[in-house]
Scaffold this motif. Structure first.
Motif, PDB file in Angstrom:
ATOM      1  N   ALA A  63       0.830  -1.210   0.000  1.00 31.37           N
ATOM      2  CA  ALA A  63       0.000   0.000   0.000  1.00 31.37           C
ATOM      3  C   ALA A  63       0.859   1.252   0.000  1.00 31.37           C
ATOM      4  O   ALA A  63       1.878   1.329   0.674  1.00 31.37           O
ATOM      5  CB  ALA A  63      -0.910  -0.003   1.223  1.00 31.37           C
TER       6      ALA A  63
ATOM      7  N   THR B 152      -5.592  12.692  -4.451  1.00 30.50           N
ATOM      8  CA  THR B 152      -6.545  12.856  -5.551  1.00 30.50           C
ATOM      9  C   THR B 152      -6.589  14.319  -5.997  1.00 30.50           C
ATOM     10  O   THR B 152      -5.909  15.176  -5.441  1.00 30.50           O
ATOM     11  CB  THR B 152      -7.934  12.406  -5.106  1.00 30.50           C
TER      12      THR B 152
ATOM     13  N   LEU C 108      -5.464   8.878  -0.393  1.00 31.22           N
ATOM     14  CA  LEU C 108      -5.973   7.522  -0.561  1.00 31.22           C
ATOM     15  C   LEU C 108      -4.830   6.535  -0.327  1.00 31.22           C
ATOM     16  O   LEU C 108      -3.685   6.804  -0.698  1.00 31.22           O
ATOM     17  CB  LEU C 108      -6.529   7.303  -1.979  1.00 31.22           C
TER      18      LEU C 108
ATOM     19  N   VAL D  36      -3.542   3.146  -1.542  1.00 31.35           N
ATOM     20  CA  VAL D  36      -3.764   2.293  -2.712  1.00 31.35           C
ATOM     21  C   VAL D  36      -2.806   1.101  -2.650  1.00 31.35           C
ATOM     22  O   VAL D  36      -1.596   1.269  -2.510  1.00 31.35           O
ATOM     23  CB  VAL D  36      -3.541   3.080  -4.019  1.00 31.35           C
ATOM     24  N   ASP D  37      -3.395  -0.085  -2.762  1.00 36.42           N
ATOM     25  CA  ASP D  37      -2.615  -1.325  -2.798  1.00 36.42           C
ATOM     26  C   ASP D  37      -2.652  -1.849  -4.232  1.00 36.42           C
ATOM     27  O   ASP D  37      -3.732  -2.121  -4.767  1.00 36.42           O
ATOM     28  CB  ASP D  37      -3.217  -2.345  -1.835  1.00 36.42           C
ATOM     29  N   SER D  38      -1.487  -1.982  -4.844  1.00 37.85           N
ATOM     30  CA  SER D  38      -1.439  -2.360  -6.260  1.00 37.85           C
ATOM     31  C   SER D  38      -0.338  -3.380  -6.508  1.00 37.85           C
ATOM     32  O   SER D  38       0.509  -3.623  -5.636  1.00 37.85           O
ATOM     33  CB  SER D  38      -1.185  -1.113  -7.130  1.00 37.85           C
TER      34      SER D  38
ATOM     35  N   PHE E  13      -4.002   9.339 -10.343  1.00 37.87           N
ATOM     36  CA  PHE E  13      -4.859   9.658  -9.194  1.00 37.87           C
ATOM     37  C   PHE E  13      -4.973  11.164  -9.004  1.00 37.87           C
ATOM     38  O   PHE E  13      -6.001  11.667  -8.559  1.00 37.87           O
ATOM     39  CB  PHE E  13      -4.297   9.014  -7.920  1.00 37.87           C
TER      40      PHE E  13
ATOM     41  N   ARG F  57     -11.918   3.436 -12.685  1.00 38.70           N
ATOM     42  CA  ARG F  57     -10.800   2.683 -12.113  1.00 38.70           C
ATOM     43  C   ARG F  57     -10.044   1.914 -13.201  1.00 38.70           C
ATOM     44  O   ARG F  57      -8.806   1.899 -13.218  1.00 38.70           O
ATOM     45  CB  ARG F  57     -11.341   1.717 -11.068  1.00 38.70           C
TER      46      ARG F  57
ATOM     47  N   VAL G  11      -4.878  -2.333  -9.523  1.00 40.31           N
ATOM     48  CA  VAL G  11      -5.136  -1.784  -8.189  1.00 40.31           C
ATOM     49  C   VAL G  11      -5.981  -2.798  -7.428  1.00 40.31           C
ATOM     50  O   VAL G  11      -7.114  -3.085  -7.809  1.00 40.31           O
ATOM     51  CB  VAL G  11      -5.860  -0.431  -8.271  1.00 40.31           C
TER      52      VAL G  11
ATOM     53  N   GLN H  92      -6.776  -2.679  -4.012  1.00 46.76           N
ATOM     54  CA  GLN H  92      -7.646  -2.127  -2.978  1.00 46.76           C
ATOM     55  C   GLN H  92      -7.367  -0.645  -2.807  1.00 46.76           C
ATOM     56  O   GLN H  92      -6.206  -0.219  -2.886  1.00 46.76           O
ATOM     57  CB  GLN H  92      -7.411  -2.868  -1.658  1.00 46.76           C
ATOM     58  N   ILE H  93      -8.427   0.117  -2.607  1.00 45.19           N
ATOM     59  CA  ILE H  93      -8.308   1.545  -2.340  1.00 45.19           C
ATOM     60  C   ILE H  93      -9.008   1.841  -1.021  1.00 45.19           C
ATOM     61  O   ILE H  93     -10.191   1.551  -0.866  1.00 45.19           O
ATOM     62  CB  ILE H  93      -8.932   2.385  -3.467  1.00 45.19           C
TER      63      ILE H  93
END
Length: 294
Positions: free
Chosen positions: A77, A82, A88, A90-92, A131, A144, A171, A173-174
């Motif tokens: 994460a 934004t 935010l 963000v897990d990517s 973002f 998304r 991505v 999870q946000i």
């Protein structure tokens, strides 16, 4: 002479083993010669060895075996901002593979950890740029996929100098940061509490209206019932008076007897009633004589 022959055999064996190398399945090899990547003399392109048995110049060529499969960089994460300056989490993750083996080796030294460190920066820059041009509502409402595609395009362009081809950027999870989540939850609780209070107030109002309507209907019903009862009692009294009148006209003595029986029944209904009358009173005429004579 014998020792010379043994030494010659050993030298040939060492040269033989030193000139052979094997590239395993899933890997590709390049040869470093005098500190430079060997290239084809005719085309100038990097000589890449496919999986299998190959030969090289012993003690001169150095073989570097590089993973040719698609690899995954799970960066965990990271915090992004934004368009409306909201944070935010963000897990990517990124799917990547080596596209140019010479460039990859020269830019990373052939080390995966070095390649992922450089790649992580480029992907994060691409995600940060995407973002930063979108609001939370845009991201949640369906942009998304477009965001991930644009981030992959930007990352791929910047990763060309690493000899890396980015296959996919996803991505997972946000989330909102903890402090913002708590603030939002508190605001949502306050909003829900206000809505619940409004509903309770409306419920009480409706209950009062229903009770008032029921009380009004009960009052009207009781009034109607009392009116009907009085009407029926009046009709009954009139009918009784008519019957009494008819009885009196037909037999006055029987009428007097019947009225006396009604008076006895009404007078002696309660044991606690006390009557002070003379024994010769007309009230007892039918009790003393069934003929009712005085």
């Amino acid at each position: 002479m014998k020792n010379l022959a043994i030494a010659l055999i050993v030298i040939l064996a060492v040269l033989g083993f030193g000139s052979v190398f094997v590239v395993e399945e899933g890997y590709k090899g390049i040869v470093i010669q005098f500190g430079k990547v060997r290239r084809d003399e005719a085309t100038g392109e990097t000589v890449v060895y496919e999986p299998g048995l190959h030969f090289k110049l012993p003690f001169i060529d150095t073989v570097k075996k590089l993973n040719a499969r698609i690899q995954t960089l799970d960066d965990g994460a990271n915090r992004f901002v934004t368009a409306e300056k909201k944070d935010l989490i963000v897990d990517s993750y990124v799917k990547w593979r080596i596209n140019d083996f010479a460039t990859y080796y020269l830019s990373t030294g052939g080390l995966k950890i070095q390649a992922e460190t450089l790649l992580r920066q480029k992907v994060n820059n691409g995600l940060r740029s995407e973002f930063g041009t979108r609001t939370i509502a845009d991201i949640v409402s369906g942009e998304r996929s477009e965001l991930m595609n644009q981030a992959m395009v930007q990352s791929s362009e910047s990763a060309e100098d690493l000899g890396i081809d980015i296959v996919d950027v996803r991505v997972k999870q946000i989330n909102l940061p903890t402090e913002i989540s708590n603030s939002i939850f508190q605001r949502m609780r306050a909003e829900r509490a206000a809505v619940a209070k409004e509903h309770r107030s409306k419920g009480k109002e409706q209950a009062e209206i229903i009770r008032a309507n029921i009380d009004r209907e009960v009052t009207v019903m009781l009034a109607d019932a009392e009116r009907n009862a009085r009407k029926l009692r009046g009709e009954g009294d009139a009918q009784a008076a008519k019957i009494y009148a008819e009885a009196y006209s037909q037999n006055p003595e029987f009428y007097a007897f019947l009225r006396s029986m009604d008076a006895y029944q009404g007078s002696f209904k309660n044991k606690d009633d006390i009557m002070v009358l003379g024994p010769d009173s007309d009230f007892f005429r039918y009790m003393k004589d069934i003929q009712g004579t005085k």
